[in-house]
Design an enzyme around this catalytic site. Structure first.
Site, short mmCIF file in Angstrom:
data_model
loop_
_atom_site.label_atom_id
_atom_site.label_comp_id
_atom_site.label_asym_id
_atom_site.label_seq_id
_atom_site.Cartn_x
_atom_site.Cartn_y
_atom_site.Cartn_z
CG ASN A 62 -0.50 -0.31 2.49
OD1 ASN A 62 0.49 -1.02 2.63
ND2 ASN A 62 -1.14 0.21 3.51
CD GLU A 64 -1.49 4.39 4.55
OE1 GLU A 64 -1.01 5.19 5.37
OE2 GLU A 64 -2.18 3.41 4.87
CB CYS A 73 -5.25 -1.40 -1.95
SG CYS A 73 -6.62 -0.69 -1.05
CD GLU A 75 -5.19 -6.03 -1.56
OE1 GLU A 75 -4.69 -4.89 -1.47
OE2 GLU A 75 -5.93 -6.52 -0.70
CB CYS A 112 -10.73 -2.87 0.05
SG CYS A 112 -10.13 -2.15 -1.48
CB CYS A 115 -8.48 -4.73 -4.04
SG CYS A 115 -7.35 -3.39 -3.64
N1 THU Z 1 -5.35 -1.60 2.21
C1 THU Z 1 -4.77 -2.39 1.26
O1 THU Z 1 -3.63 -2.16 0.85
N2 THU Z 1 -5.50 -3.42 0.77
C2 THU Z 1 -6.77 -3.72 1.14
O2 THU Z 1 -7.39 -4.59 0.55
C3 THU Z 1 -7.38 -3.01 2.26
C4 THU Z 1 -6.69 -1.80 2.74
C5 THU Z 1 -4.59 -0.46 2.72
C6 THU Z 1 -5.15 0.88 2.33
C7 THU Z 1 -4.60 1.76 3.43
O3 THU Z 1 -3.30 2.19 3.04
C8 THU Z 1 -4.49 0.84 4.63
O4 THU Z 1 -4.58 -0.48 4.13
C9 THU Z 1 -5.58 1.06 5.67
O5 THU Z 1 -6.82 0.98 5.09
#
Ligand code: THU
Length: 167
Positions: A62, A64, A73, A75, A112, A115
């Protein structure tokens, strides 16, 4: 009126050591990728590793941003990068895991919704079912075969190709 029931199967393993070598190797790559996540805001580091039909493994984590919605994310970072480098190579599997700074993740990390939509597109594009391997930091590993399980009744490109019935 009729009711339609969707059900799906999760294969659960007691730990990474119980997996077939291809799955455990992919998961180990996802764990490694989680360590490189840029997650200063959530302190929740997610790692994904994608196995391609040609044997290549592409990882992502991820990313940010201070403007929160600009982040992405793990994925999607992995799948989009895989597609950008190997646009014609089908994706066989994706392993997903995460570690949090402030607590221990004891349950498998599930992708999520956004994704899941991208994973469904990947499957549809190559007409090739995805094997999804999910793990937390500790606890069980869950494996699911195919995105129909994680995103039933998904929106597919076929929806865009329908013709008008009456002109
Ligand atoms: N996140 C992912 O990388 N993948 C997911 O499927 C769910 C959430 C990340 C997004 C954000 O940077 C952190 O997790 C908290 O939500």
């Amino acid at each position: 009126m009729r009711k339609i029931k969707h059900s799906f199967v999760i294969t659960e393993y007691d730990g990474i050591e119980e997996l077939e070598s291809e799955d455990s190797m992919l998961l180990a790559k996802a764990v490694e990728a989680a360590g490189n996540a840029y997650a200063p805001y959530s302190a929740f580091r997610v790692g994904a590793a994608v196995l391609l039909e040609n044997g290549e493994i592409i990882t992502g984590n991820n990313q940010e941003n201070a403007a929160y919605p600009s982040g992405l994310c793990a994925e999607r970072v992995a799948l989009f990068y895989a597609s950008s480098v190997y646009p014609d190579v089908p994706v066989k599997a994706i392993a997903i895991t995460a570690k949090a700074e402030n607590f221990t993740i004891e349950e498998p990390v599930a992708p999520c919704g956004a994704c899941r939509q991208v994973m469904a597109e990947t499957e549809n594009r190559f007409n090739n079912k995805l094997r999804i391997i999910m793990m937390g930091e500790t606890g069980v590993v869950q494996v699911v075969e195919g995105m129909e399980s994680l995103l039933p009744s998904a929106f597919h490109s076929d929806e865009l190709k329908k013709e008008k019935k009456h002109k």
